[in-house]
Design a protein around this motif. Structure first.
Motif, short mmCIF file in Angstrom:
data_model
loop_
_atom_site.label_atom_id
_atom_site.label_comp_id
_atom_site.label_asym_id
_atom_site.label_seq_id
_atom_site.Cartn_x
_atom_site.Cartn_y
_atom_site.Cartn_z
N UNK A 181 0.87 -1.17 0.00
CA UNK A 181 0.00 0.00 0.00
C UNK A 181 0.91 1.22 0.00
N UNK A 182 0.69 2.09 -0.97
CA UNK A 182 1.48 3.32 -1.10
C UNK A 182 0.52 4.49 -0.97
N UNK A 183 0.31 5.01 0.25
CA UNK A 183 -0.73 6.02 0.47
C UNK A 183 -0.48 7.35 -0.23
N UNK A 184 0.80 7.71 -0.43
CA UNK A 184 1.09 9.03 -1.00
C UNK A 184 2.32 8.96 -1.91
N UNK A 185 2.16 8.47 -3.14
CA UNK A 185 3.31 8.33 -4.04
C UNK A 185 3.98 9.65 -4.38
N UNK A 186 3.24 10.77 -4.25
CA UNK A 186 3.82 12.07 -4.60
C UNK A 186 4.84 12.54 -3.57
N UNK A 187 4.85 11.94 -2.39
CA UNK A 187 5.79 12.31 -1.33
C UNK A 187 6.97 11.34 -1.37
N UNK A 188 8.16 11.80 -1.77
CA UNK A 188 9.30 10.89 -1.88
C UNK A 188 9.67 10.23 -0.55
N UNK A 189 9.29 10.86 0.57
CA UNK A 189 9.65 10.31 1.87
C UNK A 189 8.61 9.32 2.40
N UNK A 217 14.72 -4.26 -10.25
CA UNK A 217 13.36 -4.04 -10.69
C UNK A 217 13.11 -2.57 -10.95
N UNK A 218 12.00 -2.27 -11.57
CA UNK A 218 11.63 -0.90 -11.89
C UNK A 218 10.94 -0.27 -10.70
N UNK A 219 11.31 0.96 -10.37
CA UNK A 219 10.65 1.67 -9.28
C UNK A 219 9.77 2.75 -9.86
N UNK A 220 9.03 3.44 -8.98
CA UNK A 220 8.10 4.45 -9.47
C UNK A 220 8.76 5.78 -9.77
N UNK A 221 10.04 5.91 -9.52
CA UNK A 221 10.75 7.13 -9.85
C UNK A 221 10.62 8.22 -8.81
N UNK A 222 9.91 7.97 -7.72
CA UNK A 222 9.70 9.02 -6.73
C UNK A 222 10.23 8.66 -5.36
N UNK A 223 10.78 7.47 -5.21
CA UNK A 223 11.30 7.09 -3.91
C UNK A 223 12.12 5.83 -4.03
N UNK A 224 13.35 5.87 -3.56
CA UNK A 224 14.24 4.72 -3.70
C UNK A 224 13.70 3.54 -2.91
#
Length: 234
Positions: free
Chosen positions: A10-18, A203-210
């Motif tokens: 579950x990724x509640x806030x993908x826009x927040x890198x942290x 693997x591929x990540x979403x680009x917004x958080x390591x």
């Protein structure tokens, strides 16, 4: 009724890198609202009577996507009926010059249903045609201000990074609008001493958080609007 949506991540806030992802996470929904977000074992133990929708080991639950090209896709492009035998991809400018409100409405309903298959929960307007406004209102999607420079692809992830494409966040007290995507996991690189030089592959990540999982291409597994399951991949 309480519904517990369980996902591998579950990724509640993908826009927040942290913001971290929650492995074996869940979202508890009551009516139209999110009641809680957290680890599945904890929420399941606290709410033993909740209905469980388990989206499987390869799933990522996140906020739904915003579509920046809503006006063009629904009021200029035509979404064919499969019975027409011309495929299901939008016909660019296929409604330009059309004055038939019924044709606008039918095309918009098909287009909106196909957007739901990509996890879209919000579209950019404004919408001038009454039939299109009615179709959008009945779909339950949020309507956003117009977006300049938008590109007319059905899948927002075809033109926007995941972190920029999401609409809002999944949080307790908020409206239960979210989508479940097939996940592309991130595999840790295990140090080895190779016999010959090799290039390690991750693997591929979403680009917004390591280290965070990202959605796989090709559409979503499910879309929820106001707590209602409005799309489920067959």
């Amino acid at each position: 009724m309480l519904t517990l949506h369980r996902a591998a991540f579950v990724l509640p806030d993908p826009a927040d890198p942290a913001a971290p992802s929650l492995p074996d996470g869940a979202v508890l929904v009551r009516g139209e609202q999110v009641e809680a977000v957290g680890p599945y074992p904890e929420l399941a133990a606290a709410h033993p009577g909740a209905r469980v929708r388990d989206w499987g080991p390869g799933s990522l639950l996140a906020p739904g996507l915003r579509h920046p090209s809503g006006h063009r896709l629904l009021e200029r492009d035509y979404h064919p009926d499969p019975r027409e035998g011309v495929g299901v991809e939008p016909v660019a400018d296929g409604l330009v010059g059309c004055a038939d409100e019924a044709r606008f409405g039918a095309s918009a309903r098909r287009g909106l249903q196909r957007m739901l298959g990509y996890g879209v929960t919000a579209v950019a307007g404004p919408f001038e045609r009454a039939a299109v406004r009615t179709a959008v209102a009945r779909s339950g999607l949020a309507v956003l201000p117009s977006a300049a420079g938008a590109v007319g692809a059905l899948d927002p992830l075809a033109v926007l990074p995941f972190a920029e494409a999401v609409h809002g966040r999944v949080a307790a007290g908020g409206r239960a609008d979210f989508a479940v995507f097939p996940v592309v996991p991130v595999f840790p690189v295990v140090p080895v001493v190779p016999v010959v030089p090799v290039v390690p592959v991750q693997g591929v990540v979403d680009g917004s958080g390591e280290g965070r999982p990202g959605p796989a291409a090709g559409g979503c597994l499910a879309t929820v609007l106001g707590g209602r399951l409005v799309y489920r991949r067959r």
